[in-house]
Design an enzyme around this catalytic site. Sequence first.
Site, PDB file in Angstrom:
ATOM      1  CB  SER A 143      -0.921  -0.009   1.219  1.00  0.00           C
ATOM      2  OG  SER A 143      -0.210   0.155   2.409  1.00  0.00           O
ATOM      3  CG  HIS A 203      -1.037  -5.288   4.235  1.00  0.00           C
ATOM      4  ND1 HIS A 203      -0.625  -4.486   5.271  1.00  0.00           N
ATOM      5  CD2 HIS A 203      -0.440  -4.801   3.116  1.00  0.00           C
ATOM      6  CE1 HIS A 203       0.183  -3.544   4.796  1.00  0.00           C
ATOM      7  NE2 HIS A 203       0.303  -3.714   3.497  1.00  0.00           N
ATOM      8  CD  GLU A 261      -0.495  -1.766   9.454  1.00  0.00           C
ATOM      9  OE1 GLU A 261      -0.116  -1.370  10.580  1.00  0.00           O
ATOM     10  OE2 GLU A 261       0.188  -1.643   8.423  1.00  0.00           O
ATOM     11  CD  GLU A 292       2.090  -4.948   7.781  1.00  0.00           C
ATOM     12  OE1 GLU A 292       1.671  -4.614   8.911  1.00  0.00           O
ATOM     13  OE2 GLU A 292       2.594  -4.143   6.976  1.00  0.00           O
ATOM     14  CG  ASP A 307      -1.900   1.983   8.447  1.00  0.00           C
ATOM     15  OD1 ASP A 307      -2.534   2.968   7.994  1.00  0.00           O
ATOM     16  OD2 ASP A 307      -0.876   1.522   7.909  1.00  0.00           O
ATOM     17  CG  ASP A 347       2.682   5.007   6.064  1.00  0.00           C
ATOM     18  OD1 ASP A 347       3.778   5.304   5.564  1.00  0.00           O
ATOM     19  OD2 ASP A 347       2.192   3.860   5.934  1.00  0.00           O
ATOM     20  CE  LYS A 374       5.467   2.078   6.036  1.00  0.00           C
ATOM     21  NZ  LYS A 374       4.253   2.200   5.189  1.00  0.00           N
ATOM     22  CG  HIS A 399       7.019  -4.081   9.265  1.00  0.00           C
ATOM     23  ND1 HIS A 399       6.478  -5.336   9.339  1.00  0.00           N
ATOM     24  CD2 HIS A 399       5.964  -3.226   9.418  1.00  0.00           C
ATOM     25  CE1 HIS A 399       5.165  -5.240   9.503  1.00  0.00           C
ATOM     26  NE2 HIS A 399       4.830  -3.993   9.562  1.00  0.00           N
ATOM     27  CE  LYS A 406       3.023   0.442  10.646  1.00  0.00           C
ATOM     28  NZ  LYS A 406       1.775   0.691   9.903  1.00  0.00           N
TER      29      LYS A 406
HETATM   30  P1  PGA Z   1       3.066  -1.293   3.119  1.00  0.00           P
HETATM   31  O1  PGA Z   1       2.127  -1.127   4.385  1.00  0.00           O
HETATM   32  O2  PGA Z   1       4.391  -1.752   3.562  1.00  0.00           O
HETATM   33  O3  PGA Z   1       2.321  -2.303   2.271  1.00  0.00           O
HETATM   34  O4  PGA Z   1       3.100   0.069   2.450  1.00  0.00           O
HETATM   35  C1  PGA Z   1       2.554  -0.700   5.620  1.00  0.00           C
HETATM   36  C2  PGA Z   1       1.814   0.527   6.071  1.00  0.00           C
HETATM   37  O5  PGA Z   1       0.947   1.060   5.350  1.00  0.00           O
HETATM   38  O6  PGA Z   1       2.092   1.019   7.160  1.00  0.00           O
HETATM   39 ZN    ZN Z   2       0.569   2.809   6.879  1.00  0.00          ZN
END
Ligand code: PGA
Ligand code: ZN
Length: 398
Positions: free
Chosen positions: A42, A147, A156, A198, A230, A297, A322, A350, A373
Amino acid sequence: MSKITSITGQEILDSRQKPTLAVTVKTDTLAEGYCFVPAGASTGAREALALPLPEALAGLKEIADLLVGQEVSEQDKLDQLMIDADGTENKSRLGGNAMIGASIAIARAAASENNQELFQYLKPLSPQNQTAPPPHLFMNLINGGAHAPYGSAIQEYQVIPQTNDIRQALAIGRQTFAHLETLVAKRFAPSDFTQGDEGGLAINDPDPELPLELLTEAVTDRDRVKFGLDAAANSFYRDGQYQLADQTFTTEQLSRWYQNIFRQYSLFGLEDPFAEEDFTAFANLKKHLFNALIIGDDLTVTKEDRLQQAIEADSINSLIIKPNQIGTLTETINTINLAHTAGIKTIASHRSGETTDTFIADIAYAFGCFGLKAGAPDANFRDQKYKRLLAITTIDGK
Ligand code: PGA
Ligand code: ZN
């Protein structure tokens, strides 16, 4: 002094069995560093672009030509050389995956040159938060959205043990996950649940509140655990509206829905509640939920200028970090430092496509991030990050 003698890459498979990059950096003093690069599903529209493997390997070859002979400890200079050579806004020429792989592997080689662990090498690079406690664990136990093959559109459902003692936090997370697995196995047919990307459970029911009810039941001591979401709301946003199960929401209606479930389940954090360009909707929700973590994010993609925009609009009080979203370690550190200077909490994260690499735990600890996370606590590629954090706190005497 220690000069880079080679930067090489090879293909490995990530947790989704997709090809990704393993990068090795060697120096003339026989120091070595590696990085196994993760990948998102995503992804934010403004993220550094991960190129397909053959092109990423070609990008890495160009990076090697550029950096061999350079001093390995000059992280910002080396990252800047890569940024300049790439020359694009989203690292699409050399590849965000090739660049972050080289960048982290360079830091590891430099750490090894100094006989240091990665977190020890990184710590002095952040002037703030030197005495911060170890990060809170944000453990994603129920997976939906992009996911999972089915389930809630919200991506999430996390449990966040309310302790900085990593051993205790892990025990709480593992116990909650074990209870949840038992509960779900009793209530759903085996064909109606599976493991999500995940490592948490994916459940074949679109009701976005059901996972919160299940988590409430699975937790034994509600005072020691908080819940987070999330939403990754881009994935259920179309033409100005949000689609959650059979309900269609305007931005305002979705905001009220969040406010209700926040109160009902006494939530702690909410990541990407709205589409990735809607700084104003984030800001309005933050005003209503003033004691919640409102987390960017896809909104911020670990980029300094996006974070600056979010600060000016007062959209968030927390953000996801990230490294592969931005593409170099130096830019990751700059974003963390800007966040901490502005009083914004950071949560190192991650990706949904993970490798066995645990550098994210070193980053979370070294920079005094508020959170780490890394998915469900007993899933192979995820648990290793939590175990690494536990090892770090032991090495560092915390
Ligand atoms: P992604 O999802 O690694 O698939 O982007 C993680 C997140 O959105 O936090
Ligand atoms: Zn996210």
